[in-house]
Design an enzyme around this catalytic site. Structure first.
Site, PDB file in Angstrom:
ATOM      1  N   SER A 416       0.896  -1.322  -0.009  1.00 37.92           N
ATOM      2  CA  SER A 416       0.085  -0.007   0.026  1.00 37.92           C
ATOM      3  C   SER A 416       0.833   1.322   0.069  1.00 37.92           C
ATOM      4  CB  SER A 416      -0.988   0.050   1.148  1.00 37.92           C
ATOM      5  OG  SER A 416      -1.642  -1.101   1.586  1.00 37.92           O
ATOM      6  N   HIS A 437      -1.445  -2.788  -7.025  1.00 34.42           N
ATOM      7  CA  HIS A 437      -2.301  -2.332  -5.864  1.00 34.42           C
ATOM      8  C   HIS A 437      -3.658  -2.621  -6.008  1.00 34.42           C
ATOM      9  CE1 HIS A 437      -3.147   0.831  -2.493  1.00 34.42           C
ATOM     10  NE2 HIS A 437      -2.983  -0.278  -2.325  1.00 34.42           N
ATOM     11  N   GLU A 449      -4.560   0.108  -9.157  1.00 35.19           N
ATOM     12  CA  GLU A 449      -3.192   0.999  -9.298  1.00 35.19           C
ATOM     13  C   GLU A 449      -2.023   0.024  -9.955  1.00 35.19           C
ATOM     14  OE1 GLU A 449      -3.090   4.666  -6.623  1.00 35.19           O
ATOM     15  OE2 GLU A 449      -3.211   3.060  -5.488  1.00 35.19           O
ATOM     16  N   ASN A 487      -3.949   6.568  -1.999  1.00 34.22           N
ATOM     17  CA  ASN A 487      -3.665   6.366  -0.485  1.00 34.22           C
ATOM     18  C   ASN A 487      -3.064   7.933  -0.109  1.00 34.22           C
ATOM     19  OD1 ASN A 487      -4.828   4.276   0.322  1.00 34.22           O
ATOM     20  ND2 ASN A 487      -3.193   2.776   0.344  1.00 34.22           N
TER      21      ASN A 487
HETATM   22  P1  NAI Z   1      -3.082  -9.773   6.331  1.00 34.56           P
HETATM   23  O1  NAI Z   1      -2.442  -9.634   7.754  1.00 34.56           O
HETATM   24  O2  NAI Z   1      -4.617  -9.831   6.137  1.00 34.56           O
HETATM   25  O3  NAI Z   1      -2.461 -10.962   5.586  1.00 34.56           O
HETATM   26  C1  NAI Z   1      -1.092 -11.116   5.337  1.00 34.56           C
HETATM   27  C2  NAI Z   1      -0.988 -12.679   5.239  1.00 34.56           C
HETATM   28  O4  NAI Z   1       0.432 -12.796   4.615  1.00 34.56           O
HETATM   29  C3  NAI Z   1      -1.183 -13.552   6.362  1.00 34.56           C
HETATM   30  O5  NAI Z   1      -1.939 -14.556   6.220  1.00 34.56           O
HETATM   31  C4  NAI Z   1       0.386 -14.031   6.593  1.00 34.56           C
HETATM   32  O6  NAI Z   1       0.302 -15.307   7.130  1.00 34.56           O
HETATM   33  C5  NAI Z   1       1.068 -14.035   5.232  1.00 34.56           C
HETATM   34  N1  NAI Z   1       2.345 -14.036   5.235  1.00 34.56           N
HETATM   35  C6  NAI Z   1       3.089 -13.086   6.001  1.00 34.56           C
HETATM   36  N2  NAI Z   1       4.466 -13.389   5.610  1.00 34.56           N
HETATM   37  C7  NAI Z   1       4.399 -14.204   4.592  1.00 34.56           C
HETATM   38  C8  NAI Z   1       5.511 -14.929   3.992  1.00 34.56           C
HETATM   39  N3  NAI Z   1       6.707 -14.681   4.217  1.00 34.56           N
HETATM   40  N4  NAI Z   1       5.209 -15.880   3.113  1.00 34.56           N
HETATM   41  C9  NAI Z   1       3.818 -16.372   2.884  1.00 34.56           C
HETATM   42  N5  NAI Z   1       2.690 -15.692   3.411  1.00 34.56           N
HETATM   43  C10 NAI Z   1       3.266 -14.779   4.472  1.00 34.56           C
HETATM   44  O7  NAI Z   1      -2.773  -8.463   5.424  1.00 34.56           O
HETATM   45  P2  NAI Z   1      -3.528  -7.697   4.270  1.00 34.56           P
HETATM   46  O8  NAI Z   1      -4.366  -6.867   4.787  1.00 34.56           O
HETATM   47  O9  NAI Z   1      -4.020  -8.849   3.076  1.00 34.56           O
HETATM   48  O10 NAI Z   1      -2.633  -6.946   3.464  1.00 34.56           O
HETATM   49  C11 NAI Z   1      -1.500  -7.605   2.709  1.00 34.56           C
HETATM   50  C12 NAI Z   1      -0.676  -6.562   1.881  1.00 34.56           C
HETATM   51  O11 NAI Z   1      -1.561  -6.016   1.014  1.00 34.56           O
HETATM   52  C13 NAI Z   1      -0.084  -5.473   2.734  1.00 34.56           C
HETATM   53  O12 NAI Z   1       1.069  -5.110   1.732  1.00 34.56           O
HETATM   54  C14 NAI Z   1      -1.059  -4.053   2.546  1.00 34.56           C
HETATM   55  O13 NAI Z   1      -0.498  -2.989   2.783  1.00 34.56           O
HETATM   56  C15 NAI Z   1      -1.668  -4.492   1.356  1.00 34.56           C
HETATM   57  N6  NAI Z   1      -2.892  -4.126   0.968  1.00 34.56           N
HETATM   58  C16 NAI Z   1      -3.855  -4.215   1.888  1.00 34.56           C
HETATM   59  C17 NAI Z   1      -5.062  -3.575   1.696  1.00 34.56           C
HETATM   60  C18 NAI Z   1      -6.359  -3.789   2.889  1.00 34.56           C
HETATM   61  O14 NAI Z   1      -7.264  -3.047   2.767  1.00 34.56           O
HETATM   62  N7  NAI Z   1      -6.036  -4.738   3.717  1.00 34.56           N
HETATM   63  C19 NAI Z   1      -5.409  -3.050   0.466  1.00 34.56           C
HETATM   64  C20 NAI Z   1      -4.556  -2.990  -0.249  1.00 34.56           C
HETATM   65  C21 NAI Z   1      -3.296  -3.507  -0.062  1.00 34.56           C
END
Ligand code: NAI
Ligand code: 3HC
Length: 707
Positions: A416, A437, A449, A487
């Site tokens: 993000s 994104h 994006e 953002n």
């Molecule tokens: P989340 O915490 O729900 O999910 C992250 C997942 O990644 C977890 O299931 C974790 O087990 C897994 N993970 C962590 N390290 C890992 C690794 N080394 N190998 C494999 N899996 C691994 O986080 P979320 O919300 O899905 O965000 C993920 C990314 O997306 C972040 O970079 C965030 O900034 C971005 N993002 C989030 C948005 C949102 O609304 N939540 C919107 C757009 C982008």
């Protein structure tokens, strides 16, 4: 040198005693003035020609007719106008048949409704999407459609703007005949000959009387009024559609037509029409990033998704929905099981709502595999990383990708905020690294994006745009900076709201003012929905680099310190008793806000809703100008599409840049100068706005289109 005359946009060819009028006006046979002239002249000639027993109207290329020429809106109208062309077709003494393939939309469908008989072949889509452009069907559609298919079905089509399939159109009575092959000309000719053989005569729709059931029509109109009040809040043209339909019930045909024309002109003049038409063209324009012209996309036949959390699972579904296989990688078996369960849950929801069949769910899930080993990504063409928002974790992931992925695989991050140039630098293949994104929920939200780091190759960017198209997303090209386009602007919007809150407005008033402006939710409702902890983490991350001169409002931090993260914790800016989804104002929050004002030495003052909107919009427009000036967004229209599709900016206002143009940039600059007296750092006018005002120009002049 001889000059060839251009082929006519409407050609007339006699097939026996049937005159075929073919509209050939690429790309979509829109009803521009030449087409209108051509159709009118051809119908008049057919009427007079004794060799013609009937007329068949078809479209050349992929569509019948996509509607009025949207590019003509806002310009002086050139005769003949479309209602006159439709009326002339209907008044033809010889049978006129429309044979429809592809799109028959808006004025295109109205031409078909003015014809006496209609046939559609499989794959045709029929609709009256004018509402999506802030208009109503203005060439008889509001009068002929209810006469043909009844008020309820007509209102459904006109108020939703949705496309009906050929089969549905036949069921509704919108078309008389379904073709059995995709040879629209052959099917059409066979149908006309059948009609002639049966002695069928001209059959004007105006004479149809499906509105005879007055009680049912009245009930449909009342129901539409109620539904529109809640679903289309703030929109002008739906109200006019209902009024025009009511006229079909209560007035003679010609009076109904006259009223429809009056309403159409009112809609045409409305700023909502200008905003919606801008959005229509801007959405198409964003997909034409320079790299899509300069380079050929790489083929994508399989995709890896790393992380099965909120975003990873949503992205997996979006990719599966596009028919591609997905391999999900998670840290351990338990996390992988959770990721897979989340994907399944999304499909279960779709099946439960009747959106897809159980078979479609099974087919999608059959394309899904999961693993805890990166080696499973050896053959994929594209990897999308969606792990925690932490640079060290992302870098570790990219190091692994470098090891396992085949040469030429595209390595994408869904970060993000993090610096994608920095992420790319951890691999020996920065030319393959790009930002994709997505927005949450990733299988629903249209915006994507495409973040373009310095060293990425053009064909990777072109591939990202092609991929977005396959996913039916609206891609916007963004440069690397903190928060990219969306953002970054969200942060400024939130900051301006926080300043207002600390200066005296309540979060509830701010939310209400922004809802009235057209956002589905106010900024603090969004915080509560997304989770206050997300913004808190970002604020903490940015604290070391924050400009020490910048004003910093601590109210949100005070709530987060109490564990009030919004809906998921039962309270945030609002209270959510027993899992309620709609919050109620919280007096304790108001007390905390008061304490913070006192701590900051602020005497609260009152703000009108109009000033709240003015300040929030000025802040966004000003930062958006900087985003364009720095080349983070290619053009103002890219900002507009980002905020409309990713952040709930009201589409009927076109986007913040279109809105600024409609307000007048000089007006915006004057406001900025006033606010600058309070806080010269935050409200410093963007040099781009200053320059445009000096030149007497607007943002639209930078779009390079007439969108
Ligand atoms: P989340 O915490 O729900 O999910 C992250 C997942 O990644 C977890 O299931 C974790 O087990 C897994 N993970 C962590 N390290 C890992 C690794 N080394 N190998 C494999 N899996 C691994 O986080 P979320 O919300 O899905 O965000 C993920 C990314 O997306 C972040 O970079 C965030 O900034 C971005 N993002 C989030 C948005 C949102 O609304 N939540 C919107 C757009 C982008
Ligand atoms: N007028 C002018 N240009 C149009 C147009 C129209 N009605 N419809 C599409 N175009 C242009 C697009 O801007 C695009 O131009 P570009 O190549 O320069 O970007 C090109 O045609 C191709 O359009 P798409 O990229 O959208 O092509 P698709 O194949 O994906 O979709 C379509 C085709 C389904 C017909 C889609 O373009 C569409 O939905 N068009 C709009 C239909 C519409 O809203 N019609 C109602 C118009 S209002 C009206 O008819 C008023 C009347 O009641 C009086």
């Amino acid at each position: 040198m001889t000059q060839s005359t251009p082929a006519p946009v409407v050609s007339s060819t006699l097939h026996g005693n049937v005159l075929v009028l073919a509209i050939d006006h690429p790309p979509v046979n829109a009803l521009s003035v030449d087409v209108r002239r051509g159709l009118l002249a051809a119908i008049e000639a057919a009427e007079l020609d004794a060799a013609v027993a009937a007329v068949l109207i078809v479209g050349a290329g992929r569509n019948f007719i996509a509607g009025a020429d949207i590019r003509e809106f806002g310009k002086p109208p050139l005769p003949p106008l479309l209602p006159a062309v439709c009326n002339r077709i209907e008044a033809c003494s010889k049978p006129v048949v429309a044979a429809i393939h592809g799109a028959a939309l808006g004025g295109g469908l109205e031409i078909a409704l003015a014809a006496h008989y209609r046939l559609a072949v499989a794959g045709a889509k029929l609709g009256l999407p004018e509402v999506q452009l802030g208009l109503l069907p203005g060439a008889g559609g509001t009068q002929r459609t209810p006469r043909l298919i009844g008020a309820a079905a007509a209102l459904d089509l006109m108020l939703s703007g949705r496309h009906a399939s050929a089969e549905e159109a036949a069921t509704l009575g919108l078309v008389d005949r379904l073709g059995t092959s995709d040879d629209v000309l052959g099917e059409g000719l066979a149908y006309v000959r059948e009609l002639l053989a049966a002695g069928s005569a001209a059959r004007p729709t105006r004479a149809a009387d499906a509105l005879a059931d007055e009680a049912a029509s009245r009930a449909a109109i009342d129901a539409a009024r109620k539904q529109t009040a809640s679903r289309s809040r703030g929109l002008f043209s739906p109200l006019k559609i209902i009024e025009a339909t009511e006229a079909a019930l209560t007035l003679p045909f010609d009076e109904g037509l006259a009223l429809e024309r009056k309403f159409f002109l009112e809609c045409l003049e409305s700023p909502q029409r200008a905003g919606l038409v801008h959005a229509f063209f801007a959405e198409r324009e964003v997909a034409k990033a320079p790299e899509t012209r300069a380079a050929t996309a790489r083929p994508i036949a399989s995709v890896g998704v790393i992380g099965g959390g909120t975003m990873g699972a949503g992205i997996a579904v979006a990719v599966l929905d596009a028919g591609l296989p997905v391999t999900m990688i998670e840290r351990d078996d338990a996390a992988l099981a959770r990721g897979k369960a989340q994907v399944e849950r999304v499909y279960d929801g779709l099946v439960a709502k009747g959106r897809i069949s159980a078979d479609a769910k099974a087919a999608a899930l059959a394309r899904f595999t999961g693993s805890t080993s990166y080696d499973a990504l050896a053959q994929v063409d594209l990897v999308i990383e969606a792990v925690f928002e932490d640079m060290a974790v992302k870098k570790a992931v990219f190091t692994e990708l470098e090891r396992v992925c085949k040469p030429g695989a595209i390595l994408a991050t869904n970060t993000s905020y993090l610096d994608i140039d920095d992420i790319a630098a951890t691999t020996s293949r920065p030319a393959d690294v790009v930002g994709l994104h997505f927005f949450s929920p990733a299988n629903v939200m249209k915006l994507l994006e495409v973040v373009v780091p310095a060293r990425v190759s053009a064909d990777v960017v072109a591939t990202a745009f092609e991929f977005a198209k396959r996913l039916r997303k609206v891609p916007v090209r963004a440069g690397v900076c903190d928060g990219f386009i969306g953002n970054r602007l969200l942060a400024v919007y939130r900051t301006a709201a926080d300043y207002l809150m600390e200066d005296g407005a309540s979060p509830y008033q701010i939310d209400r003012a922004m809802r009235e402006f057209g956002y589905p939710m106010g900024p603090y409702q969004v915080v509560d929905l997304a989770g206050g902890d997300i913004g808190w983490a970002a604020r903490k991350r940015r604290a070391p680099t924050r400009d020490p001169r910048a004003r910093y409002v601590q109210i949100a931090d005070r709530l987060c310190e109490r564990g009030w993260f919004g809906q998921k914790t039962g309270r945030g800016f609002y209270l959510y008793p027993e899992g309620a989804r709609t919050g109620t104002p919280d007096p304790e929050v108001e007390a905390i806000i008061d304490e913070e004002r006192q701590r900051a030495g602020i005497t609260p003052r009152s703000f009108g809703d109009e000033e709240i909107v003015r300040r929030l919009m000025c802040a966004v427009i000003n930062e958006a100008a900087n985003v364009v000036r720095e080349g983070i967004a290619l053009r103002p229209l890219d900002v507009d599409v980002t905020l409309v599709h990713g952040y709930g900016f009201p589409r009927y206002r076109g986007g913040p840049m279109k809105y600024a143009d409609m307000l007048g940039l000089a007006h915006v600059l004057a406001d900025l100068r006033t606010f600058e007296q309070e806080d010269a750092l935050f409200w410093k006018p963007s040099p781009l706005i200053v320059e445009l005002v000096e030149r007497g120009a607007d943002f639209a002049s930078l779009n390079g289109t007439d969108a």
